[in-house]
Design a protein around this motif. Structure first.
Motif, PDB file in Angstrom:
ATOM      1  N   THR A 480       0.830  -1.197   0.000  1.00  0.00           N
ATOM      2  CA  THR A 480       0.000   0.000   0.000  1.00  0.00           C
ATOM      3  C   THR A 480       0.864   1.246   0.000  1.00  0.00           C
ATOM      4  OG1 THR A 480      -1.733  -1.166   1.221  1.00  0.00           O
ATOM      5  CG2 THR A 480      -1.813   1.236   1.252  1.00  0.00           C
ATOM      6  N   ARG A 481       0.480   2.200  -0.830  1.00  0.00           N
ATOM      7  CA  ARG A 481       1.101   3.520  -0.737  1.00  0.00           C
ATOM      8  C   ARG A 481       0.246   4.343   0.205  1.00  0.00           C
ATOM      9  NH1 ARG A 481      -0.178   6.070  -5.223  1.00  0.00           N
ATOM     10  NH2 ARG A 481      -1.636   7.349  -4.045  1.00  0.00           N
ATOM     11  N   VAL A 482       0.834   4.755   1.321  1.00  0.00           N
ATOM     12  CA  VAL A 482       0.122   5.495   2.353  1.00  0.00           C
ATOM     13  C   VAL A 482       0.318   6.980   2.097  1.00  0.00           C
ATOM     14  CG1 VAL A 482      -0.106   5.894   4.820  1.00  0.00           C
ATOM     15  CG2 VAL A 482       0.476   3.610   3.983  1.00  0.00           C
ATOM     16  N   LEU A 490       5.495   3.712   1.679  1.00  0.00           N
ATOM     17  CA  LEU A 490       5.074   2.371   1.311  1.00  0.00           C
ATOM     18  C   LEU A 490       4.893   1.554   2.579  1.00  0.00           C
ATOM     19  CD1 LEU A 490       7.127   1.301  -1.834  1.00  0.00           C
ATOM     20  CD2 LEU A 490       4.729   1.952  -1.713  1.00  0.00           C
ATOM     21  N   ALA A 491       3.879   0.683   2.576  1.00  0.00           N
ATOM     22  CA  ALA A 491       3.612  -0.128   3.759  1.00  0.00           C
ATOM     23  C   ALA A 491       3.115  -1.497   3.334  1.00  0.00           C
ATOM     24  CB  ALA A 491       2.579   0.545   4.653  1.00  0.00           C
ATOM     25  N   LEU A 492       3.436  -2.506   4.145  1.00  0.00           N
ATOM     26  CA  LEU A 492       2.839  -3.823   4.026  1.00  0.00           C
ATOM     27  C   LEU A 492       1.720  -3.910   5.050  1.00  0.00           C
ATOM     28  CD1 LEU A 492       5.976  -6.138   3.682  1.00  0.00           C
ATOM     29  CD2 LEU A 492       4.383  -5.452   1.874  1.00  0.00           C
ATOM     30  N   MET A 493       0.558  -4.378   4.623  1.00  0.00           N
ATOM     31  CA  MET A 493      -0.594  -4.453   5.521  1.00  0.00           C
ATOM     32  C   MET A 493      -1.171  -5.859   5.471  1.00  0.00           C
ATOM     33  SD  MET A 493      -2.330  -0.803   4.462  1.00  0.00           S
ATOM     34  CE  MET A 493      -3.795  -1.148   5.395  1.00  0.00           C
ATOM     35  N   ARG A 494      -1.315  -6.445   6.646  1.00  0.00           N
ATOM     36  CA  ARG A 494      -1.909  -7.766   6.771  1.00  0.00           C
ATOM     37  C   ARG A 494      -3.203  -7.640   7.583  1.00  0.00           C
ATOM     38  NH1 ARG A 494       0.233 -12.752   6.086  1.00  0.00           N
ATOM     39  NH2 ARG A 494       2.370 -11.976   6.138  1.00  0.00           N
ATOM     40  N   LEU A 502       7.500   0.636   5.267  1.00  0.00           N
ATOM     41  CA  LEU A 502       8.752   0.310   4.585  1.00  0.00           C
ATOM     42  C   LEU A 502       9.648   1.517   4.386  1.00  0.00           C
ATOM     43  CD1 LEU A 502       7.332  -2.063   1.818  1.00  0.00           C
ATOM     44  CD2 LEU A 502       8.329  -2.682   4.030  1.00  0.00           C
ATOM     45  N   GLY A 503       9.092   2.700   4.439  1.00  0.00           N
ATOM     46  CA  GLY A 503       9.909   3.889   4.274  1.00  0.00           C
ATOM     47  C   GLY A 503       9.179   4.968   3.507  1.00  0.00           C
ATOM     48  N   GLU A 504       9.708   6.167   3.611  1.00  0.00           N
ATOM     49  CA  GLU A 504       9.124   7.319   2.936  1.00  0.00           C
ATOM     50  C   GLU A 504       9.652   7.386   1.507  1.00  0.00           C
ATOM     51  OE1 GLU A 504       9.280  10.718   5.350  1.00  0.00           O
ATOM     52  OE2 GLU A 504       8.239  12.040   3.950  1.00  0.00           O
ATOM     53  N   ILE A 505       8.791   7.723   0.553  1.00  0.00           N
ATOM     54  CA  ILE A 505       9.180   7.706  -0.856  1.00  0.00           C
ATOM     55  C   ILE A 505      10.048   8.916  -1.194  1.00  0.00           C
ATOM     56  CG2 ILE A 505       8.309   7.729  -3.223  1.00  0.00           C
ATOM     57  CD1 ILE A 505       5.808   6.282  -2.163  1.00  0.00           C
TER      58      ILE A 505
END
Length: 799
Positions: A480-482, A490-494, A502-505
């Motif tokens: 997901t792009r937050v 970017l983030a992983l979502m479960r 994951l870090g800032e773009i």
């Protein structure tokens, strides 16, 4: 290009500064993403900071439009984002698709004006390129390729190493012209391009080849010669449906080409069991290549077709049986098929789908009338141009069959999505009226709540507008792009777990003061169908109500407001993606920017398609000035592309503007009607030589329908062209164009010459080697230096 592993802390408020052009040129962005089958591994397109790309010759329109990616990955075995492979120097990549077992991933690899098919092998952790250039058909977003099984991918390729022109266009033009000039100067070989016209022309096969690539061995096997499009394999891998391409007969004034087709397409089905065999299906019919959809049983497929030469609007969906080449037409009596144009696509029907053994289509109910395909205008924010004949009837999903009348599967709904959430043949899930529904062939729609729902996504969306799920794995995990623009991550979502960031773009944007669009509502003309209009207002970051600022009116035809809505932040947020044209730079320079609401055909009058634009825009400008946002003595005008035309038109209609900037548009309707653009000139097998006539002859889907040709009403074309009214221009005009834009720069040269002859203040900038706006960082910097200085100088009090 590295994504930060820890989120950058926001700076103290005193450290923030305005956005600059150099900032915009450092922006990185994330493109398409996909999940590797059967895993929680994601791969995505990640662009480097724009000013590090190194080669700005890719793309037909501009390098940053999906032409500057590396491929990144994250997964259980590599929880830290990293490049999937080390890219070759000066090479960008575009994602394709995974093989069914997830071992292979197809990509496009482009460098130096050449495009090749590439395949990454996850087992061997190796990227391999192949000397194949796949076609990307006009109006279709991706290449013509498809996995047949886990080891074989079918590719519709060019006959040689040229193409696809959407990526190699400007590079190919430069090389071709240089070679042609060199031949001419040597005097030994003719340097000529020939174009033919014949009233009796017939379709001729187009060049190309249909091949099958085995990435395990590197073997390339040719299935057929000739150009193909719309590759659709059956689910069991036994059949491949493809459209054989031949040239279209020339259009006529009685039957102009307005249906977004660029070749004749006849359906061919290849049997892949044993020795491949080809069989033509309904050879007397033309078909829409992208319309093929197989039933999961693999026994039948559906496609949209019409009798050869009759035109797409006369077509209907048909069901074919590949085993015996039998075809049965599925009539849609009492329905008007909805067009993809409503969601900014081509004037084609929305794709049909299978629900069990039945076919369902997206259409409007027109009882007791013959089945039709509606020509539609683009719908934005619920606003549809009233020229669209069926705008007041909401489209629904209908069950259709050869033997019964259509049945509405979404009765009573006001807003139904044309793109399903899930369509696997046994389940069909759509969005409608703010909910998710599972459709049933024999009953009523049922609210649908997937087991892998992500309740935390709605919370993120409220906290970070513009959040978008990029890809979802079978387990329910998403990439997901937050947020969008400043602070986007970017983030992983479960499901049921906290997001893993994951870090800032673009962490450097934390040092920039953000400017944000707001919606600005104002009254329409008395008695108008829409009582209230909604424009967009962008204020300088340090805006103070007790000051008066210069105002830039950024204009575009038939464009409604809605810039501040959370779901469009990924389009309108400051630095959401690299671009040469950003109104946020104007706000950072100290200007108030206003985008007037011109949507829904407001500017169309009996005199012409944009004849009332000045009155429409003036209502918004008057409201902004009355609210005290800006200085009435310092009002400027600006527009890009079709907005470039609109800016020139307003410059001839109003005396209120102190300075005008018009970029990459055109000035004369008749000139644009007849012009042969670069694509038509240099890739005539891809684009027919109809000039820009479709823009003026289509009954809907265009902002410039003139209801006839320049031969029918030359006075009407003259009266609606800024060029012929340039004697009315009072403001200094900065004209900006590019020599490889698909809008020919000749129209701006004519407008400049007209102003020059009349001794009016004007400047013409033509950027060399550029498409629809400059790509080169040097040219982008030069462009904005000129825009800023043009407004600054002309906003000074006249002595």
């Amino acid at each position: 290009m590295l994504l930060g592993l820890a989120l950058a802390a926001p700076p103290a408020s005193g450290a923030a500064r305005p956005l600059t052009v150099d900032d915009l040129l450092k922006v990185s962005h994330v493109g398409r993403a996909i999940a590797r089958p059967g895993t929680d591994t994601f791969v995505w397109e990640q662009s480097p900071p724009y000013d590090t790309v190194g080669d700005y010759g890719a793309g037909d329109s501009a390098t940053w439009w999906d032409c500057d990616y590396a491929i990144w990955m994250v997964g259980p075995r590599s929880p830290v984002p990293k490049p999937l492979f080390k890219p070759r120097a000066h090479t960008f990549y575009v994602l394709g698709n995974f093989s069914g077992d997830g071992r292979f991933l197809t990509l496009l690899a482009a460098r130096g004006g050449r495009v090749r098919v590439a395949v990454y092998d996850f087992r061997r952790r190796r990227l391999r390129e192949y000397p194949l250039a796949p076609r990307i058909p006009p109006a279709v977003p991706g290449p013509d390729w498809a996995w047949l099984d886990n080891r074989h991918v079918a590719i519709a390729a060019y006959p040689g190493q040229e193409g696809p022109w959407q990526f190699t266009f400007r590079r190919a033009i430069g090389d071709r012209l240089a070679q042609s000039w060199a031949r001419s100067w040597r005097g030994k070989v003719p340097s000529v391009d020939q174009y033919d016209s014949s009233a009796k022309d017939t379709g001729r096969p187009l060049p190309g080849r249909l091949v099958v690539l085995d990435p395990t061995t590197g073997r390339v096997r040719q299935l057929a010669s000739g150009q193909f499009s719309g590759l659709h394999p059956s689910p069991d891998g036994r059949w491949l449906a493809a459209a054989r391409q031949s040239s279209l007969p020339q259009s006529t004034l009685e039957n102009p080409r307005v249906d977004w087709t660029y070749a004749r397409s006849t359906l061919t089905v290849f049997s892949l069991a044993g020795s491949p065999r080809a069989r033509e299906i309904a050879p007397d019919m033309d078909m829409l290549p992208d319309s093929v959809v197989w039933n999961p049983s693999s026994k039948l497929f559906a496609f949209f077709a019409w009798h050869g030469g009759a035109g797409l609007r006369s077509g209907a969906f048909s069901i074919g049986d590949p085993s015996n080449a039998m075809v049965k037409v599925v009539p849609h009596q009492g329905l008007s098929l909805a067009s993809q144009r409503a969601r900014a696509g081509p004037q084609w029907p929305e794709r049909a789908a299978w629900l069990g053994d039945s076919l369902i289509v997206f259409a409007r109910s027109t009882p007791d009338q013959a089945g039709t395909l509606a020509f539609e205008d683009i719908e934005r924010d619920g606003i549809v141009d009233p020229r669209a004949a069926l705008a007041s009837i909401p489209p629904h999903w209908f069950l259709v069959s050869p033997d019964s009348t259509p049945r509405d599967l979404t009765p009573g709904m006001r807003k139904v999505s044309p793109v399903p959430v899930l369509a696997d043949g046994t389940q069909f899930v759509i969005g409608g009226d703010g909910a998710t529904w599972k459709l049933d062939a024999s009953g009523s729609p049922v609210r649908f709540s997937p087991a892998a729902s992500l309740p935390q996504a709605s919370s993120l969306l409220q906290t970070f507008p513009g959040t978008e799920v990029l890809a979802i794995a079978n387990s329910g995990m998403t990439l997901t792009r937050v947020g969008a623009g400043k602070g986007a991550r970017l983030a992983l979502m479960r499901p049921g777990a906290d997001p893993k960031m994951l870090g800032e773009i673009n962490p450097f944007l934390d040092q920039i003061t953000e400017t944000r669009w707001t919606d600005f509502h104002y009254a329409n003309a008395q008695g108008a169908a829409r009582a209230e209009l909604s424009g967009c207002l962008l204020l300088p970051a340090d805006y103070h109500a007790d000051r008066q600022y210069p105002l830039i009116v950024e204009v575009y035809p038939d464009r409604p407001g809605g810039c501040a809505a959370p779901d469009v932040r990924n389009r309108f947020a400051m630095a959401a993606r690299p671009t040469a044209y950003s109104e946020h730079l104007l706000a950072a320079h100290g200007f108030v920017v206003f985008r007037p609401d011109t949507g829904g055909g407001l500017a169309r009058t009996a005199d012409g398609p944009q004849a009332g634009l000045a009155a429409v825009v003036d209502r918004g400008v008057d409201a902004v000035l009355a609210a005290g946002y800006a200085d009435p003595a310092r009002v400027g005008l600006m527009g890009f592309s079709q907005g470039g035309f609109a800016a020139l038109w307003l410059a001839t209609q109003s005396q209120r503007y102190r300075a005008v900037v018009s970029l990459n548009g055109w000035s004369d309707l008749a000139n644009n009607f007849f012009e042969m653009n670069w694509a038509q000139e240099l890739v005539p097998t891809e684009m027919t030589s109809d000039g820009g006539s479709e823009r003026y002859l289509t009954p809907a889907g265009s902002y410039f329908n003139m209801s006839g040709t320049p031969w029918d009403s030359p006075e009407r074309y003259i009266a609606n062209s800024p060029l012929w009214l340039s004697d009315k221009v009072s403001a200094p005009v900065l004209l900006v164009h590019s020599d490889m834009d698909q809008f020919d720069d000749a129209s701006y040269k004519l407008f400049f010459t007209s102003l020059y002859i009349q001794k009016k203040d004007a400047r013409l900038l033509i950027y060399r080697g550029e498409g629809h706006a400059p790509s080169s960082p040097a040219n982008i910097r030069h462009l904005w230096q000129n825009i800023f200085s043009w407004f600054d100088v002309n906003f000074k009090p006249k002595l």
